[in-house]
Motif scaffolding. Structure first.
Motif, PDB file in Angstrom:
ATOM      1  N   GLN A 160     -39.016  -0.291  -4.882  1.00 26.60           N
ATOM      2  CA  GLN A 160     -38.948   1.095  -5.323  1.00 26.60           C
ATOM      3  C   GLN A 160     -38.040   1.893  -4.391  1.00 26.60           C
ATOM      4  OE1 GLN A 160     -39.980   1.928  -8.111  1.00 26.60           O
ATOM      5  NE2 GLN A 160     -41.972   1.076  -8.616  1.00 26.60           N
ATOM      6  N   ALA A 161     -37.561   3.020  -4.916  1.00 22.36           N
ATOM      7  CA  ALA A 161     -36.745   3.918  -4.103  1.00 22.36           C
ATOM      8  C   ALA A 161     -37.627   4.682  -3.115  1.00 22.36           C
ATOM      9  CB  ALA A 161     -36.003   4.897  -5.005  1.00 22.36           C
ATOM     10  N   ALA A 162     -37.001   5.394  -2.186  1.00 20.56           N
ATOM     11  CA  ALA A 162     -37.711   6.268  -1.254  1.00 20.56           C
ATOM     12  C   ALA A 162     -36.810   7.427  -0.884  1.00 20.56           C
ATOM     13  CB  ALA A 162     -38.134   5.513   0.000  1.00 20.56           C
ATOM     14  N   ILE A 163     -37.446   8.530  -0.506  1.00 25.17           N
ATOM     15  CA  ILE A 163     -36.722   9.690   0.013  1.00 25.17           C
ATOM     16  C   ILE A 163     -36.777   9.620   1.533  1.00 25.17           C
ATOM     17  CG2 ILE A 163     -36.664  12.202   0.161  1.00 25.17           C
ATOM     18  CD1 ILE A 163     -37.826  12.303  -2.640  1.00 25.17           C
ATOM     19  N   VAL A 164     -35.613   9.585   2.150  1.00 28.17           N
ATOM     20  CA  VAL A 164     -35.512   9.398   3.596  1.00 28.17           C
ATOM     21  C   VAL A 164     -35.225  10.737   4.268  1.00 28.17           C
ATOM     22  CG1 VAL A 164     -34.282   8.229   5.452  1.00 28.17           C
ATOM     23  CG2 VAL A 164     -34.743   7.023   3.296  1.00 28.17           C
ATOM     24  N   LEU A 165     -36.115  11.137   5.176  1.00 29.79           N
ATOM     25  CA  LEU A 165     -35.966  12.357   5.959  1.00 29.79           C
ATOM     26  C   LEU A 165     -35.531  11.973   7.368  1.00 29.79           C
ATOM     27  CD1 LEU A 165     -39.312  14.117   4.884  1.00 29.79           C
ATOM     28  CD2 LEU A 165     -37.107  14.101   3.696  1.00 29.79           C
ATOM     29  N   ASP A 166     -34.485  12.619   7.871  1.00 26.85           N
ATOM     30  CA  ASP A 166     -33.909  12.183   9.145  1.00 26.85           C
ATOM     31  C   ASP A 166     -34.535  12.839  10.370  1.00 26.85           C
ATOM     32  OD1 ASP A 166     -32.877  14.761   9.158  1.00 26.85           O
ATOM     33  OD2 ASP A 166     -30.772  14.146   8.981  1.00 26.85           O
ATOM     34  N   GLY A 167     -35.481  13.759  10.190  1.00 21.42           N
ATOM     35  CA  GLY A 167     -36.102  14.411  11.340  1.00 21.42           C
ATOM     36  C   GLY A 167     -35.279  15.544  11.921  1.00 21.42           C
ATOM     37  N   ASP A 168     -34.163  15.845  11.287  1.00 16.74           N
ATOM     38  CA  ASP A 168     -33.279  16.902  11.789  1.00 16.74           C
ATOM     39  C   ASP A 168     -32.927  17.847  10.640  1.00 16.74           C
ATOM     40  OD1 ASP A 168     -31.554  18.451  13.285  1.00 16.74           O
ATOM     41  OD2 ASP A 168     -29.903  17.001  13.225  1.00 16.74           O
ATOM     42  N   GLY A 169     -33.893  18.667  10.252  1.00 19.57           N
ATOM     43  CA  GLY A 169     -33.675  19.650   9.206  1.00 19.57           C
ATOM     44  C   GLY A 169     -34.110  19.217   7.822  1.00 19.57           C
ATOM     45  N   ASP A 170     -34.516  17.946   7.662  1.00 24.71           N
ATOM     46  CA  ASP A 170     -34.925  17.452   6.345  1.00 24.71           C
ATOM     47  C   ASP A 170     -36.426  17.616   6.127  1.00 24.71           C
ATOM     48  OD1 ASP A 170     -32.324  16.628   6.047  1.00 24.71           O
ATOM     49  OD2 ASP A 170     -32.763  14.479   6.114  1.00 24.71           O
ATOM     50  N   TYR A 171     -36.815  18.229   5.030  1.00 26.50           N
ATOM     51  CA  TYR A 171     -38.219  18.250   4.616  1.00 26.50           C
ATOM     52  C   TYR A 171     -38.294  18.705   3.163  1.00 26.50           C
ATOM     53  CZ  TYR A 171     -37.897  23.307   5.722  1.00 26.50           C
ATOM     54  OH  TYR A 171     -37.520  24.630   5.779  1.00 26.50           O
ATOM     55  N   LEU A 172     -39.470  18.522   2.561  1.00 25.58           N
ATOM     56  CA  LEU A 172     -39.737  18.912   1.181  1.00 25.58           C
ATOM     57  C   LEU A 172     -40.886  19.898   1.198  1.00 25.58           C
ATOM     58  CD1 LEU A 172     -39.561  15.256   0.028  1.00 25.58           C
ATOM     59  CD2 LEU A 172     -38.032  16.993  -0.888  1.00 25.58           C
ATOM     60  N   PHE A 173     -40.813  20.956   0.362  1.00 22.07           N
ATOM     61  CA  PHE A 173     -41.805  22.014   0.528  1.00 22.07           C
ATOM     62  C   PHE A 173     -42.025  22.797  -0.760  1.00 22.07           C
ATOM     63  CE2 PHE A 173     -37.763  24.074   0.917  1.00 22.07           C
ATOM     64  CZ  PHE A 173     -37.945  25.370   0.439  1.00 22.07           C
ATOM     65  N   ARG A 174     -43.142  23.485  -0.777  1.00 21.99           N
ATOM     66  CA  ARG A 174     -43.465  24.518  -1.759  1.00 21.99           C
ATOM     67  C   ARG A 174     -44.323  25.539  -1.039  1.00 21.99           C
ATOM     68  NH1 ARG A 174     -43.357  24.696  -7.219  1.00 21.99           N
ATOM     69  NH2 ARG A 174     -44.631  26.274  -8.240  1.00 21.99           N
ATOM     70  N   GLU A 175     -44.071  26.811  -1.262  1.00 21.60           N
ATOM     71  CA  GLU A 175     -44.805  27.805  -0.491  1.00 21.60           C
ATOM     72  C   GLU A 175     -45.041  29.075  -1.291  1.00 21.60           C
ATOM     73  OE1 GLU A 175     -40.832  29.329   1.964  1.00 21.60           O
ATOM     74  OE2 GLU A 175     -42.262  27.983   2.907  1.00 21.60           O
ATOM     75  N   ASN A 176     -46.096  29.774  -0.934  1.00 26.19           N
ATOM     76  CA  ASN A 176     -46.401  31.102  -1.457  1.00 26.19           C
ATOM     77  C   ASN A 176     -45.884  32.132  -0.454  1.00 26.19           C
ATOM     78  OD1 ASN A 176     -47.839  29.821  -3.506  1.00 26.19           O
ATOM     79  ND2 ASN A 176     -49.791  30.020  -2.489  1.00 26.19           N
ATOM     80  N   PRO A 177     -45.535  33.350  -0.860  1.00 28.47           N
ATOM     81  CA  PRO A 177     -45.618  33.856  -2.235  1.00 28.47           C
ATOM     82  C   PRO A 177     -44.333  33.673  -3.034  1.00 28.47           C
ATOM     83  CG  PRO A 177     -45.139  35.653  -0.763  1.00 28.47           C
ATOM     84  CD  PRO A 177     -45.234  34.416   0.098  1.00 28.47           C
ATOM     85  N   THR A 178     -43.320  33.035  -2.424  1.00 27.00           N
ATOM     86  CA  THR A 178     -42.064  32.878  -3.152  1.00 27.00           C
ATOM     87  C   THR A 178     -42.233  31.867  -4.266  1.00 27.00           C
ATOM     88  OG1 THR A 178     -41.360  31.169  -1.617  1.00 27.00           O
ATOM     89  CG2 THR A 178     -40.701  33.424  -1.107  1.00 27.00           C
ATOM     90  N   GLY A 179     -41.590  32.118  -5.390  1.00 23.86           N
ATOM     91  CA  GLY A 179     -41.673  31.201  -6.504  1.00 23.86           C
ATOM     92  C   GLY A 179     -43.064  31.204  -7.120  1.00 23.86           C
ATOM     93  N   THR A 180     -43.372  30.128  -7.797  1.00 22.85           N
ATOM     94  CA  THR A 180     -44.688  29.982  -8.415  1.00 22.85           C
ATOM     95  C   THR A 180     -45.696  29.527  -7.380  1.00 22.85           C
ATOM     96  OG1 THR A 180     -43.592  29.360 -10.474  1.00 22.85           O
ATOM     97  CG2 THR A 180     -45.945  28.887 -10.300  1.00 22.85           C
TER      98      THR A 180
END
Length: 340
Positions: A160-180
């Motif tokens: 399977q594929a993977a999402i690789v984060l390099d530890g230098d500015g890479d991350y995935l997020f969702r936050e309140n109150p911006t967006g849904t």
């Protein structure tokens, strides 16, 4: 005789590389023409979706942009491509745009499922750079990407594929109150279950990062991370006794071998937490949480602190404690699809 320069394809991309049957996929192309006598909109293109569907013909707009949508009706791997021509010089063909179409994941347990991301589907990308990761649970807790996370094919033991984060500015997020706003996740001391299919790397900045949600304040978070200084597998609650670190290293095993991809999981029934590595319980105890919904993040500490390198293949969150049989069923799914 006037020599004609062929047009140039600057970029040819799809908005996702992995999708389900029936999903609408958007292809975007940018072209230029060095011959100043001919406006770029006079060029003509032919787009082949790679699945036997009728070819689509047209012309770019005045800026050289082309946008085309298509829906694939069968599972499979497809190579779409575009050719562009000015009618005189030789036509130019784009590189293949690879699209993998498969049914959306069918987890064996979906009751209480409020967050589901998997690396073989619903990933938005710009080339190999991930731009978003869409939640399959139905609660719409979609993630945006920061930095330039890379989508790497054939990354897990099962291919399977993977999402690789390099530890230098890479991350995935969702936050309140911006967006849904975040929807469905357990708050306060409510029961919950989490699974994280991840290949952790060494933490060098003392941060706690993995799969976490809540807010960066004492006892107002919950998640699966590494302990910030020892690389040990941890349940994050935020601060002191609220973080439940084990003595199990998440990066290397007892024989000093790299662990690679693992299933890191936790159940909490409102009183007792149970902490798992590859379906084996490694810790348990009692705690009272006061989790607050503010942010869901993968690869970065909840307070916006430093990022940690890791590769991620899947993450599931339930707003209830799964039974033993349910937990085993999900673990079977994880092991079969990602780890064995």
């Amino acid at each position: 005789m006037l020599f004609r320069l062929p047009p140039e394809i600057v970029s040819a991309l799809s908005d996702v590389s992995f999708a389900s049957v029936g999903d609408i996929i958007t292809f975007t192309v940018l072209v230029t023409d060095a011959d100043v006598d001919d406006p770029v909109e006079s060029l003509t293109y032919t787009f082949d979706f790679g699945d036997g569907a009728p070819l689509q013909n047209g012309s770019p707009d005045a800026e050289g942009n082309i946008e085309i949508t298509h829906t694939y009706i069968d599972d499979g791997n497809y190579n779409a491509f575009l050719t562009i021509s000015d009618g005189e010089a030789a036509s130019v063909r784009s590189e293949d745009i690879s699209i993998q179409i498969g049914e959306a994941s069918q987890l064996p347990v979906t009751t209480g499922l409020v967050f589901q991301v998997e690396s073989f589907t619903k990933i938005g990308n710009n080339g190999t750079i991930v731009t978003e990761w869409l939640d399959q649970s139905g609660f719409g807790n979609n993630l945006l990407a920061a930095g330039d996370p890379q989508l790497v094919s054939n990354a897990t033991p099962t291919g399977q594929a993977a999402i690789v984060l390099d530890g230098d500015g890479d991350y995935l997020f969702r936050e309140n109150p911006t967006g849904t706003e975040l929807e469905g996740l357990s708050v306060g001391n409510e029961p919950r279950t989490m699974f994280f299919v991840v290949d952790y790397e060494d933490v060098t900045n003392n941060e706690y990062a993995g799969l976490s949600y809540g807010t960066g304040a004492k006892n107002k978070a919950f998640g699966l991370t590494l302990e910030g200084s020892e690389d040990d597998l941890s349940i994050q609650g935020w601060g002191g006794a609220n973080d439940k670190a084990t003595d199990v290293d998440g990066v290397v095993d007892g024989n000093a071998q790299q662990r690679g991809f693992i299933s890191h999981a936790v159940t909490f029934d409102g009183s007792t937490y149970k902490h798992y590595l590859n379906r084996v319980e490694i810790d348990s105890g009692t705690h009272t949480y006061n989790t607050q919904l503010e942010r869901l993040v993968l690869g970065q500490n909840l307070d916006g602190g430093g990022e940690t390198p890791m590769s991620i293949a899947a993450a599931f969150i339930y707003n209830r404690a799964l039974t033993e049989n349910e937990f085993d069923a999900v673990e079977d799914y994880v092991q079969q699809n990602y780890l064995q």
